[in-house]
Design a protein around this motif. Structure first.
Motif, PDB file in Angstrom:
ATOM      1  N   GLY A  86       0.827  -1.199   0.000  1.00 56.22           N
ATOM      2  CA  GLY A  86       0.000   0.000   0.000  1.00 56.22           C
ATOM      3  C   GLY A  86       0.856   1.241   0.000  1.00 56.22           C
ATOM      4  O   GLY A  86       1.987   1.239   0.490  1.00 56.22           O
TER       5      GLY A  86
ATOM      6  N   GLU B 297       0.979   9.636   3.153  1.00 58.23           N
ATOM      7  CA  GLU B 297       2.090   9.928   4.041  1.00 58.23           C
ATOM      8  C   GLU B 297       2.656   8.677   4.682  1.00 58.23           C
ATOM      9  O   GLU B 297       3.152   8.716   5.805  1.00 58.23           O
ATOM     10  CB  GLU B 297       1.622  10.918   5.111  1.00 58.23           C
ATOM     11  N   SER B 298       2.586   7.570   3.970  1.00 60.03           N
ATOM     12  CA  SER B 298       3.177   6.344   4.519  1.00 60.03           C
ATOM     13  C   SER B 298       3.410   5.323   3.417  1.00 60.03           C
ATOM     14  O   SER B 298       2.831   5.431   2.341  1.00 60.03           O
ATOM     15  CB  SER B 298       2.239   5.733   5.565  1.00 60.03           C
TER      16      SER B 298
ATOM     17  N   ILE C 197       3.424   1.018   3.056  1.00 58.92           N
ATOM     18  CA  ILE C 197       2.990  -0.165   3.795  1.00 58.92           C
ATOM     19  C   ILE C 197       3.623  -1.416   3.172  1.00 58.92           C
ATOM     20  O   ILE C 197       3.507  -1.635   1.968  1.00 58.92           O
ATOM     21  CB  ILE C 197       1.447  -0.332   3.726  1.00 58.92           C
TER      22      ILE C 197
ATOM     23  N   LYS D 274       4.191  -0.327   8.756  1.00 58.93           N
ATOM     24  CA  LYS D 274       3.777   0.974   8.221  1.00 58.93           C
ATOM     25  C   LYS D 274       4.886   1.982   8.499  1.00 58.93           C
ATOM     26  O   LYS D 274       5.242   2.223   9.646  1.00 58.93           O
ATOM     27  CB  LYS D 274       2.465   1.420   8.869  1.00 58.93           C
TER      28      LYS D 274
ATOM     29  N   MET E  10       1.980  -3.916  12.804  1.00 58.44           N
ATOM     30  CA  MET E  10       0.633  -4.271  13.236  1.00 58.44           C
ATOM     31  C   MET E  10       0.156  -5.534  12.545  1.00 58.44           C
ATOM     32  O   MET E  10       0.765  -5.979  11.564  1.00 58.44           O
ATOM     33  CB  MET E  10      -0.331  -3.119  12.946  1.00 58.44           C
ATOM     34  N   GLU E  11      -0.925  -6.050  13.073  1.00 58.01           N
ATOM     35  CA  GLU E  11      -1.541  -7.244  12.496  1.00 58.01           C
ATOM     36  C   GLU E  11      -1.921  -6.988  11.031  1.00 58.01           C
ATOM     37  O   GLU E  11      -2.378  -5.897  10.696  1.00 58.01           O
ATOM     38  CB  GLU E  11      -2.805  -7.523  13.318  1.00 58.01           C
TER      39      GLU E  11
ATOM     40  N   ILE F 181      -4.426  -7.345   8.220  1.00 59.61           N
ATOM     41  CA  ILE F 181      -5.860  -7.628   8.086  1.00 59.61           C
ATOM     42  C   ILE F 181      -6.095  -8.140   6.665  1.00 59.61           C
ATOM     43  O   ILE F 181      -5.753  -7.460   5.703  1.00 59.61           O
ATOM     44  CB  ILE F 181      -6.706  -6.348   8.336  1.00 59.61           C
TER      45      ILE F 181
ATOM     46  N   ASP G 296     -10.464  10.840   9.800  1.00 59.24           N
ATOM     47  CA  ASP G 296     -10.200  10.514   8.398  1.00 59.24           C
ATOM     48  C   ASP G 296     -10.937   9.210   8.068  1.00 59.24           C
ATOM     49  O   ASP G 296     -10.387   8.311   7.461  1.00 59.24           O
ATOM     50  CB  ASP G 296      -8.687  10.350   8.189  1.00 59.24           C
TER      51      ASP G 296
ATOM     52  N   ASN H 201      -9.776   4.043   4.577  1.00 54.35           N
ATOM     53  CA  ASN H 201      -9.306   3.643   5.908  1.00 54.35           C
ATOM     54  C   ASN H 201     -10.210   2.643   6.611  1.00 54.35           C
ATOM     55  O   ASN H 201     -10.064   2.395   7.804  1.00 54.35           O
ATOM     56  CB  ASN H 201      -9.124   4.896   6.781  1.00 54.35           C
TER      57      ASN H 201
ATOM     58  N   ILE I 291      -8.431   1.565  10.107  1.00 55.10           N
ATOM     59  CA  ILE I 291      -6.979   1.798  10.191  1.00 55.10           C
ATOM     60  C   ILE I 291      -6.677   3.288  10.130  1.00 55.10           C
ATOM     61  O   ILE I 291      -7.586   4.088   9.916  1.00 55.10           O
ATOM     62  CB  ILE I 291      -6.216   1.089   9.033  1.00 55.10           C
TER      63      ILE I 291
ATOM     64  N   HIS J  58      -5.048   6.236  -3.399  1.00 59.00           N
ATOM     65  CA  HIS J  58      -4.284   5.085  -2.939  1.00 59.00           C
ATOM     66  C   HIS J  58      -4.215   4.068  -4.056  1.00 59.00           C
ATOM     67  O   HIS J  58      -5.188   3.864  -4.769  1.00 59.00           O
ATOM     68  CB  HIS J  58      -5.021   4.392  -1.796  1.00 59.00           C
TER      69      HIS J  58
ATOM     70  N   ASN K  21      -3.532   0.153  -4.144  1.00 57.24           N
ATOM     71  CA  ASN K  21      -3.185  -1.045  -3.403  1.00 57.24           C
ATOM     72  C   ASN K  21      -2.491  -2.001  -4.358  1.00 57.24           C
ATOM     73  O   ASN K  21      -3.099  -2.584  -5.226  1.00 57.24           O
ATOM     74  CB  ASN K  21      -4.446  -1.676  -2.828  1.00 57.24           C
TER      75      ASN K  21
END
Ligand SMILES: Nc1ncnc2c1ncn2[C@@H]1O[C@H](COP(=O)(O)OP(=O)(O)OP(=O)(O)O)[C@@H](O)[C@H]1O
Length: 394
Positions: free
Chosen positions: A102, A106-107, A109, A123, A188-189, A191, A228, A233, A246, A370, A372
């Motif tokens: 992802g 601002e990140s 993944i 992340k 994190m987990e 999903i 957000d 999310n 998220i 985004h 994916n």
């Protein structure tokens, strides 16, 4: 900004000390002088330090910068990524790294795996990636006149996300289980669901709509507003149709000055999306600010978790500035990494790897939306199942 972990297993103990020294030095030096790097690293003999500096610059973990008064180095995002990953490896939180799944504004993944081979999400917060082509004064403000500010803000975002995810998970909210945090990174987990925006089959849109509105109210009853809450999310499992929320760096207390505005915006986002995508318009107006009844105070309790009120304010101020500038520019703020943005100051020596073409290509890819990668490219998802080991020892 790609995460290239190929060099991580070849760094020597001295390299790591020098890298850490550059990080420490950049807390109060925009350009860290070589003498200071040497001093902080505590290594004896200039040749060892110079060798490490050269190694690190070659793989782009630090970059040489010419300053009016002296030459020195600064940490790059790549350098910060390595430091965070090294902390995770030492704590045995991460063993191997898979693919990027992802790209947020601002990140970045990634799917990574722990020692047991269990896949988890990494992340990497990258605040400051969105740099603005407006007056330089804005950029200077955002960076606090200090190039270390993107590192600091990214770290604050990671700390905040981890703290909020933890308290939410502990209180039964549908969020990924937070596993670890280091510098600007959160584990994190994973999903096994896609963002609502990409989910093709929603069996019962009115039910999901009602569940999401109830969730907004449940957050608020505990003193929190997501801020957000939108189709990017909310991850929805195609089989169970259960939502998982998220992305928490912009979460605020219901006592925040703009709380009502954020609450209404979260509600409106869901309404608009359901109308557009499912042609679903609810009979009732949806929750309003007057429906919010405080029964808990997770917004207060979270302050005891290591993410202070002062830090929350600093991050909030920064995020507000970014949003305002973004709106003013019609959402067309350029995606430029801090590494690229400082380009004119960087000496174009063979020691420094600056791949401009790659940065530009990425900038287009983000395009305000985004993407994916795993969904678009099933091959990548499969590849992610065989993450590459990071450390040489094991
Ligand atoms: N725990 C997770 N499990 C599975 N996929 C995830 C997880 N966290 C993030 N993702 C994927 O990565 C994407 C980006 O994540 P996230 O929204 O947290 O990033 P962001 O940079 O904060 O995004 P934004 O652009 O909204 O600021 C998500 O849309 C989702 O596809």
């Amino acid at each position: 900004m790609k995460l290239d972990t190929r060099a991580i297993r070849y760094l020597t103990g001295e390299d790591w000390r020098v890298l850490t020294a550059v990080e420490m030095g950049s807390k109060n030096h925009e350009v860290v002088p070589t003498t200071l790097i040497s001093q902080i690293s505590g290594l004896r003999g200039a040749s060892g330090v110079n060798r490490s500096i050269s190694n690190l610059a070659k793989v782009g973990l630090i970059a040489k910068v010419k300053n009016a008064k002296y030459d020195g180095y600064r940490l790059t995002y790549g350098g910060l990524d390595y430091l965070a990953l090294n902390a995770f490896i030492k704590r045995k939180s991460v063993y191997s790294i898979g693919n990027q799944v992802g790209v947020g504004k601002e990140s970045d993944i990634y799917v990574v795996a722990d020692e047991s081979g269990k896949q988890i999400i990494l992340k990497i917060h990258r605040l400051g990636r969105i740099s603005f082509r407006t007056v330089k004064a804005n950029r200077d403000y955002l960076r606090n006149r200090n190039s270390a500010s993107w590192m600091y803000m990214s770290r604050l975002a990671a700390m905040k996300e981890f703290a909020f995810m933890k308290i939410l998970k502990d209180n039964g909210f549908p969020v990924p289980t937070p596993l670890d945090q280091a510098r600007h990174c959160v584990l994190m987990e994973l999903i096994d669901s896609y963002p609502l925006r990409q989910v093709t089959s929603i069996a019962d849109p009115p039910k999901l709509y009602a569940d999401l509105m109830a969730l907004i109210l449940r957050f608020a009853s505990q003193g929190l507003i997501h801020g957000d809450f939108n189709e990017f999310n909310i991850l929805v499992n195609e089989e169970t149709q259960q939502p998982v929320v998220i992305d928490f760096p912009q979460m605020v207390s219901i006592d925040h000055t703009n709380a009502k505005e954020y609450f209404d915006r979260d509600v409106q986002c869901i309404k608009t999306f359901f109308e557009r995508k499912f042609k679903f318009i609810s009979d009732d107006e949806g929750p309003t600010w007057d429906d919010v009844k405080r029964t808990g105070k997770l917004d207060i309790e979270v302050e005891a978790s290591g993410f202070s009120k002062k830090q929350a304010k600093e991050l909030d101020k920064y995020l507000q500035q970014v949003t305002q500038l973004d709106e003013r520019e019609g959402g067309e703020a350029g995606d430029i990494s801090p590494d690229e943005d400082d380009e004119d100051e960087i000496e174009q020596s063979s020691d420094v790897e600056e791949d401009d073409d790659e940065e530009e290509a990425e900038g287009e890819k983000y395009g305000g939306e985004h993407s994916n990668l795993s969904k678009d490219n099933p091959e990548m998802k499969n590849e992610a199942k065989t993450p590459r080991a990071l450390s040489s020892g094991v």
